[in-house]
Design a protein around this motif. Structure first.
Motif, PDB file in Angstrom:
ATOM      1  N   ARG A 176      31.932  45.289 -39.338  1.00 41.33           N
ATOM      2  CA  ARG A 176      32.728  44.090 -39.271  1.00 41.33           C
ATOM      3  C   ARG A 176      33.330  43.835 -40.657  1.00 41.33           C
ATOM      4  O   ARG A 176      32.592  43.722 -41.635  1.00 41.33           O
ATOM      5  N   ILE A 220      36.632  38.780 -42.491  1.00 41.00           N
ATOM      6  CA  ILE A 220      36.534  37.794 -41.412  1.00 41.00           C
ATOM      7  C   ILE A 220      35.977  36.469 -41.903  1.00 41.00           C
ATOM      8  O   ILE A 220      36.483  35.415 -41.597  1.00 41.00           O
ATOM      9  N   LEU A 264      51.339  36.585 -37.503  1.00 46.13           N
ATOM     10  CA  LEU A 264      51.645  37.908 -38.063  1.00 46.13           C
ATOM     11  C   LEU A 264      51.326  37.931 -39.558  1.00 46.13           C
ATOM     12  O   LEU A 264      50.802  38.919 -40.074  1.00 46.13           O
ATOM     13  N   MET A 275      47.692  38.466 -40.166  1.00 43.29           N
ATOM     14  CA  MET A 275      47.287  39.862 -39.968  1.00 43.29           C
ATOM     15  C   MET A 275      47.734  40.750 -41.126  1.00 43.29           C
ATOM     16  O   MET A 275      46.974  41.605 -41.579  1.00 43.29           O
ATOM     17  N   PHE A 288      45.076  42.820 -43.309  1.00 37.48           N
ATOM     18  CA  PHE A 288      44.974  44.267 -43.137  1.00 37.48           C
ATOM     19  C   PHE A 288      45.551  45.064 -44.300  1.00 37.48           C
ATOM     20  O   PHE A 288      45.259  46.243 -44.440  1.00 37.48           O
ATOM     21  N   GLY A 336      33.112  34.094 -34.167  1.00 39.20           N
ATOM     22  CA  GLY A 336      32.940  34.964 -33.017  1.00 39.20           C
ATOM     23  C   GLY A 336      32.578  36.371 -33.456  1.00 39.20           C
ATOM     24  O   GLY A 336      32.361  36.648 -34.628  1.00 39.20           O
ATOM     25  N   PHE A 366      33.003  40.675 -33.723  1.00 33.14           N
ATOM     26  CA  PHE A 366      34.046  41.558 -34.235  1.00 33.14           C
ATOM     27  C   PHE A 366      35.088  41.899 -33.168  1.00 33.14           C
ATOM     28  O   PHE A 366      36.290  41.880 -33.411  1.00 33.14           O
ATOM     29  N   TRP A 381      37.383  39.075 -32.458  1.00 28.31           N
ATOM     30  CA  TRP A 381      38.305  38.959 -33.601  1.00 28.31           C
ATOM     31  C   TRP A 381      39.429  39.984 -33.466  1.00 28.31           C
ATOM     32  O   TRP A 381      40.603  39.672 -33.612  1.00 28.31           O
ATOM     33  N   LEU A 382      39.033  41.230 -33.157  1.00 26.60           N
ATOM     34  CA  LEU A 382      40.016  42.306 -33.050  1.00 26.60           C
ATOM     35  C   LEU A 382      40.961  42.077 -31.872  1.00 26.60           C
ATOM     36  O   LEU A 382      42.189  42.210 -31.985  1.00 26.60           O
ATOM     37  N   ARG A 404      43.676  39.687 -32.367  1.00 25.24           N
ATOM     38  CA  ARG A 404      44.805  40.237 -33.119  1.00 25.24           C
ATOM     39  C   ARG A 404      45.663  41.184 -32.283  1.00 25.24           C
ATOM     40  O   ARG A 404      46.893  41.155 -32.366  1.00 25.24           O
ATOM     41  N   GLY A 424      47.596  39.154 -30.000  1.00 25.19           N
ATOM     42  CA  GLY A 424      48.583  38.433 -30.808  1.00 25.19           C
ATOM     43  C   GLY A 424      49.841  39.263 -31.022  1.00 25.19           C
ATOM     44  O   GLY A 424      50.963  38.778 -30.837  1.00 25.19           O
ATOM     45  N   VAL A 425      49.648  40.548 -31.384  1.00 22.78           N
ATOM     46  CA  VAL A 425      50.805  41.414 -31.620  1.00 22.78           C
ATOM     47  C   VAL A 425      51.587  41.638 -30.320  1.00 22.78           C
ATOM     48  O   VAL A 425      52.815  41.551 -30.285  1.00 22.78           O
ATOM     49  N   HIS A 448      44.101  35.336 -25.164  1.00 22.98           N
ATOM     50  CA  HIS A 448      44.335  34.880 -26.535  1.00 22.98           C
ATOM     51  C   HIS A 448      44.231  33.349 -26.646  1.00 22.98           C
ATOM     52  O   HIS A 448      43.582  32.819 -27.556  1.00 22.98           O
TER      53      HIS A 448
END
Ligand code: HEM
Ligand code: HEM
Lengths: 129, 119
Positions: free
Chosen positions: A4, A8, A82, A85, A89, B8, B10, B13-14, B17, B20-21, B71
């Motif tokens: 993880r 986060i 966006l 992210m 990232f 929450g 992992f 969380w992923l 995203r 979202g995209v 989402h």
């Protein structure tokens, strides 16, 4: 096992309080809209008469005006999302987070004008009758 | 105490995203197409139905429906975890969100999947 990422725990960090509050409010507003929307759109199953009658109600001038607010919520939430992210990232994005913020909000603002101006004109026509 | 749950797992969380995209693309396309931008005209059966009746748009709209519900409701869950302290209450609200999601997904699916243009 996937690790993880450390980020986060600190994601809110990259946000700034106001950016975060607005993201939360616009997200919740969109959920509220989505619930009503799925219910309204279900009327399309009843055929042209039923659907156009319902859509006539939800496209009264007041609602056409409110749709500008919806567009604003969508664009802010999308481009701030966006941005979150990119900053999470990418190392470069994180270092240049102020620039990423500016660029994302510029695109959102531009799209707001691009979509909002014709929608506003449409609204003006609807009150003119 | 609430620290470990506050954002929450992992995968949640992923997935937040990834959806979202996907939503970023589908939602902007949705706005353009349903409003008929750049020349907006009202949402009418005559304009919407022929497109919605095609298999391509049924697939797109089902993907859109699933991503938006996941989402959005997972987002509400994240917010609730920040404000609701009691574990029992959290579990209860999680259940409410799951039921709400199932109902809305069902309602959206029966709107889109069997759709055919009526005269
Ligand atoms: C259109 C593209 C979208 C993008 C790129 C996007 C992105 C994101 C991201 C990255 C988060 C997580 C923020 C965090 O971890 O704190 C988030 C949260 C959220 N999103 Fe979206 N989202 C989009 C659309 C939507 C839609 C359509 C809805 C509603 C149906 C929605 C509702 C929410 C909610 C309620 C949250 C939780 C906010 C919070 O925890 O403060 N989003 N979004
Ligand atoms: C005012 C702006 C909007 C208009 C005029 C509009 C109009 C429509 C129409 C006519 C449909 C029927 C299917 C189609 O045409 O492809 C539809 C479906 C859908 N819309 Fe929107 N929409 C708007 C905004 C939104 C927003 C902001 C969201 C996300 C939060 C959204 C989510 C959906 C979903 C998920 C479906 C599929 C519904 C289902 O499965 O029954 N729409 N919309």
């Amino acid at each position: 096992m996937l690790e993880r990422p450390n980020v986060i725990k600190h994601y809110r960090w990259h946000m700034g309080t106001w950016a975060w509050v607005l993201h939360r409010i616009t997200g919740l507003a969109l959920v509220f809209y989505l619930v009503l929307h799925i219910w309204v759109i279900h009327n399309i199953s009843s055929g042209p008469k039923g659907f156009d009658k319902v859509m006539g109600v939800v496209q009264a001038p007041l609602f056409l005006f409110l749709e500008l607010g919806l567009l604003g919520c969508v664009l802010y939430h999308t481009f701030n999302g966006l941005r979150i992210m990119i900053v999470e990232f990418s190392k470069e994005g994180c270092e240049a987070h102020k620039m990423v913020w500016g660029a994302m909000m510029a695109v959102a603002g531009f799209l707001f004008l691009l979509g909002g101006v014709p929608m506003f004109v449409h609204f003006l026509h609807s009150i003119a009758g | 105490m609430t620290e470990k749950r506050a954002s929450g797992g992992f995968y949640a969380w992923l997935l937040q995203r990834i959806t979202g995209v996907v939503l970023a693309v589908l939602l902007i396309a949705h706005f353009i197409v349903t409003h008929g931008l750049p020349h907006p005209s009202g949402v009418t059966y005559a304009r919407i139905a022929p497109r919605l009746a095609t298999p391509t748009w049924k697939v797109i709209d089902m993907l859109f429906l699933a991503c938006a519900l996941y989402h959005g409701l997972n987002g509400v869950w994240m917010v609730l975890q920040d404000y609701v302290e009691s574990e029992g209450m959290q579990t209860f609200l999680f259940g409410v969100l799951c039921v709400l999601g199932a109902i809305l997904f069902f309602l959206g699916a029966i709107t889109v999947i069997p759709f055919a243009v009526q005269a």
